[in-house]
Enzyme design. Structure first.
Site, PDB file in Angstrom:
ATOM      1  N   ILE A  47       0.822  -1.226   0.000  1.00 25.54           N
ATOM      2  CA  ILE A  47       0.000   0.000   0.000  1.00 25.54           C
ATOM      3  C   ILE A  47       0.851   1.270   0.000  1.00 25.54           C
ATOM      4  CG2 ILE A  47      -2.230  -0.803   0.837  1.00 25.54           C
ATOM      5  CD1 ILE A  47       0.498   0.624   3.128  1.00 25.54           C
ATOM      6  N   TYR A  94       9.708   6.861  12.179  1.00 29.15           N
ATOM      7  CA  TYR A  94       8.386   6.373  12.591  1.00 29.15           C
ATOM      8  C   TYR A  94       7.577   7.504  13.240  1.00 29.15           C
ATOM      9  CZ  TYR A  94       5.161   3.238  15.183  1.00 29.15           C
ATOM     10  OH  TYR A  94       4.064   2.605  15.713  1.00 29.15           O
ATOM     11  N   LYS A 124       4.121   9.123  11.962  1.00 29.92           N
ATOM     12  CA  LYS A 124       2.912   9.055  12.788  1.00 29.92           C
ATOM     13  C   LYS A 124       2.342  10.442  13.056  1.00 29.92           C
ATOM     14  CE  LYS A 124       2.364   4.615  13.314  1.00 29.92           C
ATOM     15  NZ  LYS A 124       1.408   3.960  12.409  1.00 29.92           N
TER      16      LYS A 124
END
Ligand SMILES: NC(=O)c1ccc[n+]([C@@H]2O[C@H](COP(=O)([O-])OP(=O)(O)OC[C@H]3O[C@@H](n4cnc5c(N)ncnc54)[C@H](O)[C@@H]3O)[C@@H](O)[C@H]2O)c1
Length: 289
Positions: free
Chosen positions: A74, A164, A168
């Site tokens: 994705i 990360y 986020k």
């Protein structure tokens, strides 16, 4: 099982393992037909395997539900589009998307390479965009739908996961942008910050004091996908075992104005005792790192 999602079609990315799998199983158990997407990679994003998504489809079918597998990546536009197209081709509609897919490549910022940065940001942030982009075009036309992104408490910052954490934080801003841009079309967008026992959280190098199971997170996602939550948009919810919590919207905390404009010198004199700072909880609060 109940019928919270009876008649709905829901697509879940990263649905082959961990939280995504629990979301797919719970959604199917509540009556949704489910697109199960998973690229079938290791925690760091390597070695794709297509049987991970189809395994969860078999579990849903064995429990009497309906599901279809998509083993695409994705983080590509084609992969995000395929998730949405598969829902339409298989079930003729799409009511909700849940972007759970994620990977980790931990490194201190001063040692982090481009190969550690790019795939993490691509999987989380772009991987939410590709699915939101394709799904929102469908939902805008049908004037209904739910977009759910997955963030983390680490959006506040992380010692060894700048990639990360940045992704986020980006997901929260993407969710808020989707909530704003699609509000007039009756489409909602929210984010979930989970803490649950999975192979990913098993890697965290410190003790997680508040943690639960993927099924705890799935219950919140099912609720957000349901008609009972149709007024809720632009929110970030934590789910950690028995705890659910809502995060504050970012706001200016204190402001000051200078009639003649600021100079570095007047700011240096004025700021410390007036506008000041808002201390980082992770740096100065309980459990500071
Ligand atoms: N587990 C926790 O405590 C925790 C905490 C904070 C945030 N999160 C977030 O929750 C989500 C789920 O985490 P988890 O703990 O279940 O992880 P997990 O590793 O158990 O599952 C993640 C799944 O995503 C799939 N995936 C990875 N890259 C993909 C891609 N490009 N396309 C499609 N699928 C892909 C993997 O194959 C895997 O099955 C992640 O976004 C993670 O960052 C988890």
């Amino acid at each position: 099982m109940g019928n919270f999602l009876a008649g709905r079609v829901v697509a879940v990315t990263g649905a082959g393992r961990g939280i995504g799998r629990a979301v797919a199983l719970a959604a199917a158990g509540e009556g949704a037909r489910v697109v199960v997407n998973d690229y079938g990679v290791s925690v760091d994003g390597a070695s794709p395997a297509s049987d991970v998504a189809s395994g969860v489809v078999k579990e849903i079918e064995a429990a009497g539900g309906e599901a279809v597998a998509v083993a695409d990546d994705i983080s590509t536009m084609a992969g995000g589009q395929r998730v949405v197209d598969t829902a339409l081709a298989s079930y003729g509609r799409l009511d909700g998307v849940v972007c759970v897919a994620g990977i980790l490549r931990e490194r201190m910022l001063f040692n982090m390479t481009e190969e550690e940065w790019d795939p993490v940001v691509a999987t989380h942030l772009k991987g939410t965009f590709t699915v939101f982009r394709a799904a929102s075009a469908v939902m805008r036309k049908q004037r209904a739908g739910t977009l759910i992104g997955f963030t983390s408490g680490n959006h506040q910052g992380s010692v060894s996961q700048a990639n990360y954490s940045a992704a986020k934080g980006g997901i929260i801003s993407l969710v808020r942008s989707a909530a704003l841009g699609l509000h007039k079309y009756g489409v909602t967008a929210n984010a979930v910050a989970p803490v649950a026992r999975t192979r990913m959280s098993a890697n965290v190098p410190f003790e997680l004091t508040e943690i639960g199971e993927p099924e705890d997170v799935a219950a919140m996602v099912v609720y957000l996908l349901s008609a009972r939550a149709q007024e809720i948009t632009g929110q970030v919810y934590t789910v950690a075992g028995p705890k659910i919590a809502v995060w504050a919207q970012p706001r200016e905390l204190r402001a000051a104005y200078a009639s003649g404009g600021w100079t570095p010198e007047t700011i240096a004199e004025f700021l410390p005792g007036s506008v000041g700072v808002d201390p980082m909880p992770l740096l100065s609060g309980p459990g500071a790192q």
